[in-house]
Design an enzyme around this catalytic site. Structure first.
Site, PDB file in Angstrom:
ATOM      1  CE  LYS A 243      25.247  18.075  23.293  1.00 60.50           C
ATOM      2  NZ  LYS A 243      24.243  18.176  22.249  1.00 60.50           N
TER       3      LYS A 243
ATOM      4  CE  LYS B  46      31.368  23.401  21.580  1.00 59.99           C
ATOM      5  NZ  LYS B  46      30.622  22.266  21.034  1.00 59.99           N
TER       6      LYS B  46
ATOM      7  CE  LYS C 129      22.858  25.259  20.195  1.00 54.83           C
ATOM      8  NZ  LYS C 129      22.340  25.354  18.855  1.00 54.83           N
TER       9      LYS C 129
END
Ligand code: TYM
Length: 338
Positions: free
Chosen positions: A118, A201, A204
């Site tokens: 992230k 993966k 969203k």
């Protein structure tokens, strides 16, 4: 091995950071629903405090929290059987989170792959909360003395850290107070992959909407995304070994198996030999039949947000009956004067 001195209790959470995906549903929510009917107390949470580790528009956060609650209920989580909460209404999560900030080590946190993914190259500019995230996650779980945590594969490392934090706390204070939690990572779809790239993966946050199925997608959108999903030119194999080195094929078969509650072996026994031109419409039909009723029910529940707020307030009151005594005892162990 789970600890027998603790009540069998399940805790799990999902970030209300916008949009539930088929990955969340198959990797987590479906398992949450089935565990309600096993011998566990079950607590399920919209982790709003985790969501703000990256910027969230306040109005959107409130909307997404309610929509996620609607998604849980529409998928079969019963507020009568489970405690359903948003994290910020149960302040003991954050309070225990602070204690765990003082138990977890910088080196442990620095090894978290989710943080590295992230933060990317931007480590100087991400929030301190993003770095400390896994300590709050450990607190979410351990403030209930939860023994089992159903999650998708991507949360495994965080659950290992939760075990490390519990063990270090118990060791440092010479107690046997926090359970060593069991991760529950089971089923055919613990890692649902992107429909556009079988090595990524389903998420969203992927910029391509075609890469995922959203729980709010209608029947046409679901069918179209499956029809366009990346595949290879070969027919489906009849044995699991035949899916090796075919990530896209494996992903679609795993999704089929998880939606239909079958093993991958059983699915391949039925569809082995089929071309994708035959298999994809079958998968689309199955996905629509399972998911469309959920999105319809979510929309119905969202027509009455006040009812959702009542459910969450009731959940918070029930949760605090568990968390307040555990936090009180933790403070006492640590030496906080009360
Ligand atoms: P989050 O919000 O990213 O995802 C929620 C759950 O969905 C699973 N999941 C998937 N499973 C299979 N395939 C996928 N493509 C996929 N994408 C997501 C995740 O594994 C997860 O189970 N840190 C957590 C939230 C959290 C939590 C907790 C979980 C906070 N505190 C305490 C358990 C216990 C997260 O960001 O999940």
């Amino acid at each position: 091995m789970s600890d027998t001195k603790f009540t069998p209790r399940v805790f799990s959470g999902i970030q209300p950071s916008g949009g539930l995906t088929l990955g969340n549903y198959l990797g987590a929510i479906k398992r949450f629903v089935s565990m309600q009917d096993e011998d566990f107390e079950t607590v399920y949470c919209m982790v709003d405090l985790h969501a703000i580790t990256v910027w969230q528009d306040p109005k959107a956060l409130a909307h997404n929290t309610r929509e996620l609650a609607a998604g849980f209920i529409a998928s079969g989580i019963s507020p009568e059987k489970s405690i359903l909460i948003n994290q910020s209404q149960v302040p003991e999560h954050a309070q225990l989170g602070w204690i765990f900030n003082c138990v977890a080590r910088m080196g442990w946190m620095g090894r978290m792959t989710q943080f590295k993914d992230k933060a990317g190259k931007n480590t100087e500019n991400v929030s301190l909360g993003l770095f400390g995230y896994p300590a709050l996650m450990a607190a979410d779980i351990l403030v209930y003395h939860a023994t089992h945590v159903p999650v998708g594969e991507d949360q495994k490392q965080h659950l290992e850290l939760t075990r490390d934090i519990a063990a270090k706390f118990n060791h440092d204070y010479g107690v046997d107070f926090f359970p060593i939690t069991e991760p529950v990572i089971e089923g055919a779809a613990t890692r649902v992959m992107s429909l556009r790239d079988g090595s990524k993966k389903m998420s969203k946050s992927d910029p391509s909407d075609a890469s995922r199925i959203n729980m709010t997608d209608d029947a046409d959108a679901i069918a179209k995304k499956i029809r366009k999903a990346k595949t290879d030119p070969d027919a489906l194999p009849s044995e699991v070994e035949g899916l090796e080195d075919r990530p896209e094929a494996r992903n679609l078969v795993n999704i089929y198996a998880a939606l239909n509650e079958q093993s991958v072996e059983d699915v391949l026994r039925e569809v082995g030999g089929q071309q994708f031109g035959t298999f994809k419409p079958l998968l689309a039909e199955l996905a629509v039949s399972k998911l469309a009723p959920i999105s319809t029910e979510m929309a119905r529940l969202m027509d009455d947000p006040a009812e959702i707020d009542r459910i969450l307030a009731r959940g918070a009151a029930q949760a605090r009956e568990i968390t307040a005594p555990i936090l009180r005892k933790t403070y006492e162990i640590v030496g906080m004067v009360s």
